[in-house]
Write an enzyme that holds these catalytic residues in place. Structure first.
Site, short mmCIF file in Angstrom:
data_model
loop_
_atom_site.label_atom_id
_atom_site.label_comp_id
_atom_site.label_asym_id
_atom_site.label_seq_id
_atom_site.Cartn_x
_atom_site.Cartn_y
_atom_site.Cartn_z
N TYR A 111 -11.10 5.89 -15.27
CA TYR A 111 -11.28 4.91 -14.32
C TYR A 111 -11.97 3.62 -15.17
O TYR A 111 -11.83 2.48 -14.91
CB TYR A 111 -11.90 5.42 -13.28
CG TYR A 111 -12.23 4.16 -12.12
CD1 TYR A 111 -11.37 3.79 -11.09
CD2 TYR A 111 -13.58 3.64 -12.06
CE1 TYR A 111 -11.50 2.84 -10.16
CE2 TYR A 111 -13.76 2.94 -11.07
CZ TYR A 111 -12.78 2.20 -10.23
OH TYR A 111 -13.34 1.12 -9.20
N THR A 138 -21.53 6.20 3.86
CA THR A 138 -21.61 7.71 3.97
C THR A 138 -22.17 8.45 2.86
O THR A 138 -22.97 9.23 3.14
CB THR A 138 -20.21 8.30 4.30
OG1 THR A 138 -19.95 7.75 5.74
CG2 THR A 138 -20.20 9.70 4.75
N ASN A 144 -5.78 -5.61 -6.23
CA ASN A 144 -7.06 -4.75 -5.52
C ASN A 144 -6.78 -3.16 -5.88
O ASN A 144 -7.58 -2.44 -5.86
CB ASN A 144 -6.87 -5.28 -4.00
CG ASN A 144 -7.97 -4.24 -3.47
OD1 ASN A 144 -9.09 -4.49 -3.57
ND2 ASN A 144 -7.44 -3.40 -2.69
N ALA A 151 -18.72 4.29 1.18
CA ALA A 151 -20.02 4.18 0.52
C ALA A 151 -21.00 4.24 1.21
O ALA A 151 -22.17 4.85 0.75
CB ALA A 151 -20.14 2.71 -0.17
N ASP A 203 0.90 -1.23 -0.15
CA ASP A 203 -0.12 0.19 -0.03
C ASP A 203 0.96 1.25 -0.03
O ASP A 203 1.90 1.32 0.29
CB ASP A 203 -0.96 0.02 1.45
CG ASP A 203 -2.37 0.93 0.91
OD1 ASP A 203 -3.28 0.11 1.03
OD2 ASP A 203 -2.05 2.03 0.86
N ASP A 252 4.50 2.05 -4.15
CA ASP A 252 3.49 2.61 -5.40
C ASP A 252 3.83 1.60 -6.35
O ASP A 252 4.73 1.65 -7.13
CB ASP A 252 4.15 4.23 -5.64
CG ASP A 252 3.13 4.56 -6.65
OD1 ASP A 252 2.42 4.11 -7.52
OD2 ASP A 252 3.21 5.95 -6.83
#
Length: 245
Positions: free
Chosen positions: A152, A192, A84, A190, A35, A58
């Site tokens: 995206y 929220t 992921n 999501a 991460d 990265d």
């Protein structure tokens, strides 16, 4: 480390990546949690246990991607790769308004980096007698409607075709490349965002997908999935599995 099964999870520090990391650990894997947020990766690895380790990486940077694979090789793997990590272009502006460097970086994160990591694990997995690669797509890559981040959406659509294009690796190298394609997942962000919508919008929105359902699909693909398989998850419906050929 002989006999230990080792998995890589990119973007494993938070959100769905952390859920997948925990699921893999419960299934008996030691996880290399990669991460850009090292503190989050470390927290995820500690929670997972089973000798899981955290790395700041990265994965858009080839040398850092290689470092992640090397860490898994040093532990006797990788037996599994879960691509992921992903997300919209940073900074708020999306294509065609985002600066070229920004939307190109988004495509690198969502498409090019999974391609690179898939390439990098092929030989180590072949030496181990095979392996499983599961890439996390998105419903953003499906359909014909307008979408807020075209780069995206295009990258996620590319992941599906990449998966089906690589179905032959199963026979050639014993490496199964598969893809899970979820709609909106019921993670904290999501929930929220959904709560902030009008009552009418909330009523018209399909149920959020429980993160555990996505994890279950990922684990099932790792265990028994065929190379080239794509599984779609839509809120309130049974998963739709598309096999190669």
């Amino acid at each position: 480390m002989t006999g230990e099964r080792v998995a890589i999870v990119t973007g494993g520090g938070s959100g769905l990546g952390r859920e997948i990391t925990g699921g893999l650990a419960r299934a008996g894997f030691a996880v290399v949690v990669a991460d850009v947020d090292l503190a989050a990766a470390e927290e995820s690895a500690r929670a997972a246990g089973r000798g899981s380790v955290a790395m700041r990486a990265d994965i858009r940077e080839p040398e850092q991607a290689r470092g992640v694979v090397d860490a898994a090789v040093a532990r006797g793997g990788p037996h599994v790769l879960v691509n992921n990590a992903g997300g919209w272009t940073a900074g708020g502006q999306q294509y065609p308004w985002a600066a070229p460097d920004d939307w190109i970086a988004s495509i690198a994160l969502n498409l090019t980096a999974p391609m690179l990591l898939t390439q990098l694990v092929l030989e180590p997995m072949r030496r181990l007698g095979g392996g499983a690669i599961v890439t996390i797509g998105s419903s953003a890559g499906s359909g014909e409607a307008a979408y807020g981040s075209p780069e995206y959406a295009a990258a996620k659509a590319g992941l599906v075709r990449l998966t089906t294009s690589l179905s032959g690796l199963d026979a050639e190298h014993g490496v199964r490349v598969m893809c899970a394609v979820p709609d909106w997942i019921g993670l904290e962000r999501a929930q929220t965002q959904l709560a902030a919508r009008t009552p009418a919008d909330r009523a018209a929105t399909p149920p959020l997908i429980p993160p555990a359902d996505v994890v279950a699909v990922v684990l099932d693909l790792i265990s028994t999935g065929r190379g080239g398989t794509v599984v779609e998850l839509w809120g309130g419906q049974e998963p739709i599995t598309r096999h190669p050929g």
